[in-house]
Design a protein around this motif. Structure first.
Motif, mmCIF file in Angstrom:
data_model
loop_
_atom_site.group_PDB
_atom_site.id
_atom_site.type_symbol
_atom_site.label_atom_id
_atom_site.label_comp_id
_atom_site.label_asym_id
_atom_site.label_seq_id
_atom_site.Cartn_x
_atom_site.Cartn_y
_atom_site.Cartn_z
ATOM 1 N N ASN A 27 0.828 -1.212 0.000
ATOM 2 C CA ASN A 27 0.000 0.000 0.000
ATOM 3 C C ASN A 27 0.861 1.260 0.000
ATOM 4 O OD1 ASN A 27 -2.408 -1.393 -0.109
ATOM 5 N ND2 ASN A 27 -2.624 -1.481 2.108
ATOM 6 N N ASP A 28 1.970 1.237 0.754
ATOM 7 C CA ASP A 28 2.893 2.381 0.749
ATOM 8 C C ASP A 28 3.479 2.599 -0.646
ATOM 9 O OD1 ASP A 28 2.436 2.806 3.433
ATOM 10 O OD2 ASP A 28 4.295 1.837 4.091
ATOM 11 N N ALA A 29 3.891 1.507 -1.295
ATOM 12 C CA ALA A 29 4.473 1.619 -2.635
ATOM 13 C C ALA A 29 3.457 2.126 -3.647
ATOM 14 C CB ALA A 29 5.015 0.256 -3.078
ATOM 15 N N ARG A 30 2.215 1.674 -3.513
ATOM 16 C CA ARG A 30 1.161 2.091 -4.455
ATOM 17 C C ARG A 30 0.829 3.572 -4.346
ATOM 18 N NH1 ARG A 30 -1.643 -3.108 -2.813
ATOM 19 N NH2 ARG A 30 -1.194 -4.525 -4.529
ATOM 20 N N SER A 31 1.208 4.207 -3.245
ATOM 21 C CA SER A 31 0.953 5.643 -3.105
ATOM 22 C C SER A 31 1.892 6.462 -3.991
ATOM 23 C CB SER A 31 1.083 6.073 -1.641
ATOM 24 O OG SER A 31 2.431 5.970 -1.213
ATOM 25 N N LYS A 32 2.915 5.784 -4.547
ATOM 26 C CA LYS A 32 3.856 6.426 -5.466
ATOM 27 C C LYS A 32 3.649 5.854 -6.866
ATOM 28 C CE LYS A 32 7.105 6.570 -1.668
ATOM 29 N NZ LYS A 32 7.194 5.408 -0.810
ATOM 30 N N SER A 33 4.362 6.376 -7.820
ATOM 31 C CA SER A 33 4.288 5.862 -9.190
ATOM 32 C C SER A 33 4.979 4.508 -9.269
ATOM 33 C CB SER A 33 4.986 6.812 -10.160
ATOM 34 O OG SER A 33 4.334 8.056 -10.187
ATOM 35 N N PRO A 34 4.466 3.615 -10.141
ATOM 36 C CA PRO A 34 5.144 2.331 -10.324
ATOM 37 C C PRO A 34 6.532 2.528 -10.920
ATOM 38 C CG PRO A 34 3.014 2.372 -11.478
ATOM 39 C CD PRO A 34 3.269 3.738 -10.953
ATOM 40 N N ASP A 35 7.426 1.585 -10.644
ATOM 41 C CA ASP A 35 8.763 1.629 -11.227
ATOM 42 C C ASP A 35 8.718 1.365 -12.726
ATOM 43 O OD1 ASP A 35 10.337 2.085 -8.816
ATOM 44 O OD2 ASP A 35 9.658 0.095 -8.224
ATOM 45 N N LYS A 36 7.756 0.570 -13.160
ATOM 46 C CA LYS A 36 7.598 0.260 -14.580
ATOM 47 C C LYS A 36 6.138 -0.073 -14.845
ATOM 48 C CE LYS A 36 9.609 -0.645 -18.574
ATOM 49 N NZ LYS A 36 10.315 0.345 -19.327
ATOM 50 N N VAL A 37 5.619 0.406 -15.972
ATOM 51 C CA VAL A 37 4.259 0.086 -16.404
ATOM 52 C C VAL A 37 4.356 -0.583 -17.767
ATOM 53 C CG1 VAL A 37 1.984 1.004 -17.012
ATOM 54 C CG2 VAL A 37 3.286 2.057 -15.153
ATOM 55 N N LEU A 38 3.778 -1.772 -17.874
ATOM 56 C CA LEU A 38 3.768 -2.527 -19.119
ATOM 57 C C LEU A 38 2.326 -2.878 -19.463
ATOM 58 C CD1 LEU A 38 6.684 -4.953 -18.230
ATOM 59 C CD2 LEU A 38 6.816 -2.992 -19.757
ATOM 60 N N THR A 39 2.077 -3.204 -20.715
ATOM 61 C CA THR A 39 0.737 -3.611 -21.130
ATOM 62 C C THR A 39 0.814 -4.913 -21.922
ATOM 63 O OG1 THR A 39 0.867 -2.293 -23.137
ATOM 64 C CG2 THR A 39 -0.165 -1.249 -21.223
ATOM 65 N N SER A 40 -0.304 -5.622 -21.938
ATOM 66 C CA SER A 40 -0.384 -6.891 -22.650
ATOM 67 C C SER A 40 -1.779 -7.044 -23.235
ATOM 68 C CB SER A 40 -0.104 -8.048 -21.688
ATOM 69 O OG SER A 40 -0.318 -9.288 -22.327
ATOM 70 N N ASP A 41 -1.870 -7.825 -24.301
ATOM 71 C CA ASP A 41 -3.167 -8.165 -24.886
ATOM 72 C C ASP A 41 -3.724 -9.452 -24.287
ATOM 73 O OD1 ASP A 41 -3.104 -5.968 -26.588
ATOM 74 O OD2 ASP A 41 -2.026 -7.073 -28.146
ATOM 75 N N LYS A 42 -2.926 -10.145 -23.488
ATOM 76 C CA LYS A 42 -3.346 -11.412 -22.889
ATOM 77 C C LYS A 42 -4.282 -11.160 -21.700
ATOM 78 C CE LYS A 42 0.963 -13.723 -24.094
ATOM 79 N NZ LYS A 42 2.194 -14.323 -23.557
ATOM 80 N N PRO A 43 -5.111 -12.150 -21.350
ATOM 81 C CA PRO A 43 -5.996 -12.008 -20.187
ATOM 82 C C PRO A 43 -5.208 -11.866 -18.885
ATOM 83 C CG PRO A 43 -6.661 -13.888 -21.548
ATOM 84 C CD PRO A 43 -5.345 -13.402 -22.070
ATOM 85 N N GLU A 44 -5.758 -11.111 -17.977
ATOM 86 C CA GLU A 44 -5.121 -10.823 -16.689
ATOM 87 C C GLU A 44 -4.675 -12.083 -15.953
ATOM 88 O OE1 GLU A 44 -6.861 -10.393 -12.368
ATOM 89 O OE2 GLU A 44 -7.899 -9.152 -13.826
ATOM 90 N N LYS A 45 -5.545 -13.051 -15.825
ATOM 91 C CA LYS A 45 -5.222 -14.268 -15.068
ATOM 92 C C LYS A 45 -4.046 -15.017 -15.692
ATOM 93 C CE LYS A 45 -8.456 -13.981 -11.963
ATOM 94 N NZ LYS A 45 -8.110 -13.491 -10.643
ATOM 95 N N ASP A 46 -3.995 -15.066 -17.022
ATOM 96 C CA ASP A 46 -2.890 -15.746 -17.704
ATOM 97 C C ASP A 46 -1.572 -15.025 -17.455
ATOM 98 O OD1 ASP A 46 -4.746 -17.546 -18.673
ATOM 99 O OD2 ASP A 46 -4.771 -16.708 -20.704
ATOM 100 N N VAL A 47 -1.601 -13.708 -17.524
ATOM 101 C CA VAL A 47 -0.384 -12.915 -17.296
ATOM 102 C C VAL A 47 0.075 -13.082 -15.846
ATOM 103 C CG1 VAL A 47 0.594 -10.589 -17.251
ATOM 104 C CG2 VAL A 47 -0.945 -11.250 -19.102
ATOM 105 N N ALA A 48 -0.850 -13.015 -14.896
ATOM 106 C CA ALA A 48 -0.498 -13.140 -13.482
ATOM 107 C C ALA A 48 0.120 -14.507 -13.191
ATOM 108 C CB ALA A 48 -1.725 -12.912 -12.606
ATOM 109 N N ARG A 49 -0.466 -15.577 -13.719
ATOM 110 C CA ARG A 49 0.081 -16.916 -13.502
ATOM 111 C C ARG A 49 1.467 -17.052 -14.145
ATOM 112 N NH1 ARG A 49 -4.916 -19.045 -15.475
ATOM 113 N NH2 ARG A 49 -6.407 -18.730 -13.828
#
Length: 116
Positions: A22-44
């Motif tokens: 939660n503390d880290a989320r109060s700041k900007s992410p170190d890196k932001v990436l995007t994907s066309d794949k479904p969220e669950k597949d990317v997370a796994r």
């Protein structure tokens, strides 16, 4: 009794990791990436990539956790590195956070990028 101790220890660690995240989320992410794949597949995929002992050694633990606001978080012990994987209209967004910018954090980011 041992099982109760294991459950209690896991609950305490999850609480500590949650406040770090939660503390880290109060700041900007170190890196932001995007994907066309479904969220669950990317997370796994990220979880699996971060569990590679050949790359990360003995500390190759990675955990999945649903986010309250939607999506999934993949995190390491003590939330040293974590990524929020979120479904958006344009696809899946990955917000990567690391407590320190070191060699291991860069390797985790590279392993995460293979899942796009």
């Amino acid at each position: 009794m041992r099982m109760l101790m294991v459950v209690l220890a896991a609950a305490l660690l999850a609480g500590c990791a949650g406040s770090v995240m939660n503390d880290a989320r109060s700041k900007s992410p170190d890196k932001v990436l995007t994907s066309d794949k479904p969220e669950k597949d990317v997370a796994r995929c990220v979880q699996f990539a971060w569990q590679d002992e050949a790359v990360f050694g003995v500390d190759a633990a990675a955990y999945l956790e649903p986010r309250e606001s939607g999506g999934t978080t993949v995190y390491t012990r003590s939330a040293e590195s974590f990524v929020d994987v979120i479904t958006e209209a344009s696809g899946t967004t990955l917000n990567y956070y690391a407590q320190k910018s070191d060699f291991v954090a860069m390797r985790r980011m590279a392993a995460m990028a293979t899942c796009l």
